[in-house]
Write a protein that holds these residues in place. Structure first.
Motif, PDB file in Angstrom:
ATOM      1  N   LEU A   1       3.970  -8.726 -10.559  1.00 26.89           N
ATOM      2  CA  LEU A   1       4.577  -8.919  -9.248  1.00 26.89           C
ATOM      3  C   LEU A   1       5.013 -10.363  -9.062  1.00 26.89           C
ATOM      4  CD1 LEU A   1       5.159  -7.431  -6.540  1.00 26.89           C
ATOM      5  CD2 LEU A   1       2.915  -8.219  -5.770  1.00 26.89           C
ATOM      6  N   ALA A   2       4.178 -11.311  -9.472  1.00 24.05           N
ATOM      7  CA  ALA A   2       4.498 -12.725  -9.309  1.00 24.05           C
ATOM      8  C   ALA A   2       5.662 -13.155 -10.196  1.00 24.05           C
ATOM      9  CB  ALA A   2       3.270 -13.578  -9.635  1.00 24.05           C
ATOM     10  N   SER A   3       5.820 -12.503 -11.347  1.00 19.62           N
ATOM     11  CA  SER A   3       6.913 -12.848 -12.249  1.00 19.62           C
ATOM     12  C   SER A   3       8.229 -12.203 -11.855  1.00 19.62           C
ATOM     13  CB  SER A   3       6.557 -12.439 -13.679  1.00 19.62           C
ATOM     14  OG  SER A   3       6.420 -11.026 -13.776  1.00 19.62           O
ATOM     15  N   GLY A   4       8.225 -11.404 -10.780  1.00 19.40           N
ATOM     16  CA  GLY A   4       9.451 -10.774 -10.310  1.00 19.40           C
ATOM     17  C   GLY A   4       9.808  -9.504 -11.048  1.00 19.40           C
ATOM     18  N   GLY A   5       8.857  -8.938 -11.763  1.00 19.30           N
ATOM     19  CA  GLY A   5       9.153  -7.745 -12.544  1.00 19.30           C
ATOM     20  C   GLY A   5       9.176  -6.462 -11.747  1.00 19.30           C
ATOM     21  N   LEU A   6       8.783  -6.501 -10.462  1.00 21.76           N
ATOM     22  CA  LEU A   6       8.713  -5.279  -9.665  1.00 21.76           C
ATOM     23  C   LEU A   6       9.669  -5.268  -8.485  1.00 21.76           C
ATOM     24  CD1 LEU A   6       4.835  -4.805  -9.605  1.00 21.76           C
ATOM     25  CD2 LEU A   6       6.493  -3.822 -11.169  1.00 21.76           C
ATOM     26  N   GLY A   7      10.636  -6.171  -8.472  1.00 24.04           N
ATOM     27  CA  GLY A   7      11.574  -6.189  -7.351  1.00 24.04           C
ATOM     28  C   GLY A   7      12.484  -7.394  -7.409  1.00 24.04           C
ATOM     29  N   GLN A   8      13.387  -7.492  -6.437  1.00 25.11           N
ATOM     30  CA  GLN A   8      14.355  -8.569  -6.364  1.00 25.11           C
ATOM     31  C   GLN A   8      13.959  -9.541  -5.251  1.00 25.11           C
ATOM     32  OE1 GLN A   8      16.804  -8.827  -8.598  1.00 25.11           O
ATOM     33  NE2 GLN A   8      16.115  -6.919  -9.563  1.00 25.11           N
TER      34      GLN A   8
ATOM     35  N   PHE B   1       0.806  -1.223   0.000  1.00 26.98           N
ATOM     36  CA  PHE B   1       0.000   0.000   0.000  1.00 26.98           C
ATOM     37  C   PHE B   1       0.845   1.282   0.000  1.00 26.98           C
ATOM     38  CE2 PHE B   1      -3.173  -3.026   1.540  1.00 26.98           C
ATOM     39  CZ  PHE B   1      -4.254  -2.671   0.763  1.00 26.98           C
ATOM     40  N   LEU B   2       2.043   1.228   0.516  1.00 31.71           N
ATOM     41  CA  LEU B   2       2.831   2.453   0.662  1.00 31.71           C
ATOM     42  C   LEU B   2       3.952   2.586  -0.356  1.00 31.71           C
ATOM     43  CD1 LEU B   2       3.129   2.554   4.578  1.00 31.71           C
ATOM     44  CD2 LEU B   2       1.444   3.674   3.109  1.00 31.71           C
ATOM     45  N   ARG B   3       4.457   1.462  -0.879  1.00 29.41           N
ATOM     46  CA  ARG B   3       5.622   1.554  -1.758  1.00 29.41           C
ATOM     47  C   ARG B   3       5.450   0.757  -3.053  1.00 29.41           C
ATOM     48  NH1 ARG B   3       7.535   1.470   3.430  1.00 29.41           N
ATOM     49  NH2 ARG B   3       7.624  -0.812   3.485  1.00 29.41           N
ATOM     50  N   SER B   4       4.215   0.613  -3.488  1.00 29.51           N
ATOM     51  CA  SER B   4       3.957  -0.048  -4.770  1.00 29.51           C
ATOM     52  C   SER B   4       2.740   0.603  -5.422  1.00 29.51           C
ATOM     53  CB  SER B   4       3.725  -1.551  -4.575  1.00 29.51           C
ATOM     54  OG  SER B   4       2.436  -1.800  -4.034  1.00 29.51           O
ATOM     55  N   ASP B   5       2.427   0.154  -6.619  1.00 30.24           N
ATOM     56  CA  ASP B   5       1.270   0.681  -7.351  1.00 30.24           C
ATOM     57  C   ASP B   5      -0.003  -0.108  -7.058  1.00 30.24           C
ATOM     58  OD1 ASP B   5       2.753   2.673  -8.588  1.00 30.24           O
ATOM     59  OD2 ASP B   5       3.350   1.365 -10.246  1.00 30.24           O
ATOM     60  N   PHE B   6      -0.019  -0.887  -5.989  1.00 29.56           N
ATOM     61  CA  PHE B   6      -1.198  -1.698  -5.677  1.00 29.56           C
ATOM     62  C   PHE B   6      -2.470  -0.851  -5.544  1.00 29.56           C
ATOM     63  CE2 PHE B   6      -4.106  -4.010  -2.959  1.00 29.56           C
ATOM     64  CZ  PHE B   6      -4.084  -5.287  -3.500  1.00 29.56           C
ATOM     65  N   PRO B   7      -2.465   0.298  -4.865  1.00 28.76           N
ATOM     66  CA  PRO B   7      -3.703   1.113  -4.815  1.00 28.76           C
ATOM     67  C   PRO B   7      -4.203   1.525  -6.201  1.00 28.76           C
ATOM     68  CG  PRO B   7      -2.169   1.839  -3.137  1.00 28.76           C
ATOM     69  CD  PRO B   7      -1.416   0.880  -4.018  1.00 28.76           C
ATOM     70  N   VAL B   8      -3.285   1.822  -7.132  1.00 36.40           N
ATOM     71  CA  VAL B   8      -3.687   2.189  -8.489  1.00 36.40           C
ATOM     72  C   VAL B   8      -4.305   0.984  -9.189  1.00 36.40           C
ATOM     73  CG1 VAL B   8      -2.874   3.009 -10.735  1.00 36.40           C
ATOM     74  CG2 VAL B   8      -1.917   3.970  -8.626  1.00 36.40           C
ATOM     75  N   TRP B   9      -3.681  -0.173  -9.035  1.00 28.00           N
ATOM     76  CA  TRP B   9      -4.244  -1.384  -9.641  1.00 28.00           C
ATOM     77  C   TRP B   9      -5.634  -1.667  -9.089  1.00 28.00           C
ATOM     78  CZ3 TRP B   9       0.654  -4.645  -8.120  1.00 28.00           C
ATOM     79  CH2 TRP B   9       1.753  -4.169  -8.837  1.00 28.00           C
ATOM     80  N   PHE B  10      -5.783  -1.538  -7.784  1.00 29.17           N
ATOM     81  CA  PHE B  10      -7.077  -1.825  -7.158  1.00 29.17           C
ATOM     82  C   PHE B  10      -8.144  -0.853  -7.653  1.00 29.17           C
ATOM     83  CE2 PHE B  10     -10.267  -1.920  -3.841  1.00 29.17           C
ATOM     84  CZ  PHE B  10     -10.324  -3.263  -3.505  1.00 29.17           C
ATOM     85  N   ARG B  11      -7.795   0.434  -7.733  1.00 27.42           N
ATOM     86  CA  ARG B  11      -8.755   1.425  -8.235  1.00 27.42           C
ATOM     87  C   ARG B  11      -9.167   1.111  -9.657  1.00 27.42           C
ATOM     88  NH1 ARG B  11      -6.064   6.673 -10.033  1.00 27.42           N
ATOM     89  NH2 ARG B  11      -5.661   5.203 -11.728  1.00 27.42           N
ATOM     90  N   ASN B  12      -8.203   0.796 -10.513  1.00 30.33           N
ATOM     91  CA  ASN B  12      -8.521   0.477 -11.901  1.00 30.33           C
ATOM     92  C   ASN B  12      -9.435  -0.743 -11.991  1.00 30.33           C
ATOM     93  OD1 ASN B  12      -6.891   2.597 -12.685  1.00 30.33           O
ATOM     94  ND2 ASN B  12      -5.134   1.311 -13.183  1.00 30.33           N
ATOM     95  N   SER B  13      -9.168  -1.767 -11.195  1.00 34.74           N
ATOM     96  CA  SER B  13     -10.000  -2.963 -11.229  1.00 34.74           C
ATOM     97  C   SER B  13     -11.421  -2.675 -10.761  1.00 34.74           C
ATOM     98  CB  SER B  13      -9.381  -4.063 -10.349  1.00 34.74           C
ATOM     99  OG  SER B  13      -8.273  -4.648 -10.976  1.00 34.74           O
ATOM    100  N   VAL B  14     -11.558  -1.837  -9.744  1.00 29.37           N
ATOM    101  CA  VAL B  14     -12.899  -1.493  -9.257  1.00 29.37           C
ATOM    102  C   VAL B  14     -13.685  -0.759 -10.334  1.00 29.37           C
ATOM    103  CG1 VAL B  14     -14.164  -0.065  -7.610  1.00 29.37           C
ATOM    104  CG2 VAL B  14     -12.270  -1.488  -6.821  1.00 29.37           C
TER     105      VAL B  14
END
Length: 304
Positions: free
Chosen positions: A258-265, A89-102
């Motif tokens: 996120l699951a494919s590792g494209g957003l972090g190590q 919620f604080l350091r990723s685009d998850f809120p943007v993804w959630f808003r778009n899905s809604v």
């Protein structure tokens, strides 16, 4: 003596028959009990098999990175932490993804319910040339795998000039053949006398559909709402070909990255499973709220 022993023998035979009947009833009751116990045991085992991965997912989302790698199947974290959710919620685009899905899911669900029910009513009740051909094409579309249509979808969206926009994410999903098929079959189960009475009162086709028939199709509408919400919320392949802008990514596309590792190590198991757990909540809540309304019955019909 013979007269005295006759009734006694008869009574003994009657008692023996009653005993045999009682033993047969006891054996039948035991078999039913054993069968019921076997059925419930099987259901419990199947439920555990299906629920256990979800419990592991939720438990792992509250673990530290090291513990998630060291004991991935443990259902009780050694140290409870919400670091994964804070990261989401604080350091990723998850809120943007959630808003778009809604936004996408609500618009698609409303559009599907209206368009599918309208098309289903037309195929079920209105007489027009080529209705049989349209229904045959509808059934044929249901047999086509969705992946075959991905490239044509991209070409059409690009030709219309709406590629990489919210319209591209929403409009192609606002009608589907399965939903029209469901509504057509349900409308056909409603007595025609209801509509005939409405026409006698001066109602036109759309008014009859909107005010008379549609309220009677509540069970089918609830089913369609659940299927539309679930389908659009979990859609991925269409979103991949409809837009590339990260600001337009819905949850499915973001969580897949996120699951494919494209957003972090690193493995990031708590982060990935936490995002997946949050993604399942809206669909689960919708299903449990409306599951009692899913029934194949017609209400409000008039007497013939």
């Amino acid at each position: 003596m013979s007269a005295a022993t006759g009734p006694a023998r008869t009574g003994a035979r009657g008692s023996t028959r009653e005993d045999r009947a009682g033993r047969r009833a006891d054996r039948s009751a035991r078999r039913r009990t054993i069968g019921t116990a076997f059925v419930y045991t099987t259901l419990v085992v199947i439920a555990v098999v299906y629920i256990y991965p979800f419990l592991v997912q939720v438990a792992t989302s509250f673990k530290s990175e090291a513990e998630a790698v060291g004991s991935p199947l443990s259902l009780v974290p050694g140290t409870w932490t919400t670091a994964a959710y804070q990261e989401l919620f604080l350091r990723s685009d998850f809120p943007v993804w959630f808003r778009n899905s809604v936004v996408i899911t609500i618009l698609v669900t409303v559009g599907r319910v209206f368009i599918n029910s309208l098309a289903g009513y037309a195929l079920a009740r209105l007489s027009f040339r080529g209705r049989g051909v349209v229904f045959a094409l509808l059934v044929a579309v249901m047999a086509v795998p969705g992946v075959v249509l991905l490239i044509p979808k991209f070409l059409v969206l690009n030709q219309l000039g709406i590629y990489n926009t919210f319209l591209a994410l929403i409009v192609p999903l606002m009608a589907d053949a399965a939903g029209i098929f469901i509504m057509k079959n349900f409308f056909e189960s409603i007595p025609r006398s209801v509509e005939e009475a409405a026409r006698i009162d001066g109602a036109g086709p759309f008014r009859t559909y909107w005010w008379i028939v549609l309220p009677m199709a509540t069970p089918a509408l609830v089913t369609l709402v659940i299927l539309s919400f679930q389908g659009s919320w979990n859609e991925l392949s269409h979103f991949i070909v409809a837009a590339q802008d990260p600001a337009l990514s819905p949850l499915t596309k973001g969580v897949a990255q996120l699951a494919s590792g494209g957003l972090g190590q690193g493995s990031q198991f708590p982060l990935k499973l936490g995002a997946a757990a949050l993604m399942t909540i809206p669909v689960a809540v919708l299903f449990f709220v409306f599951q009692r309304r899913i029934m194949n019955v017609t209400t409000g019909a008039v007497k013939e």
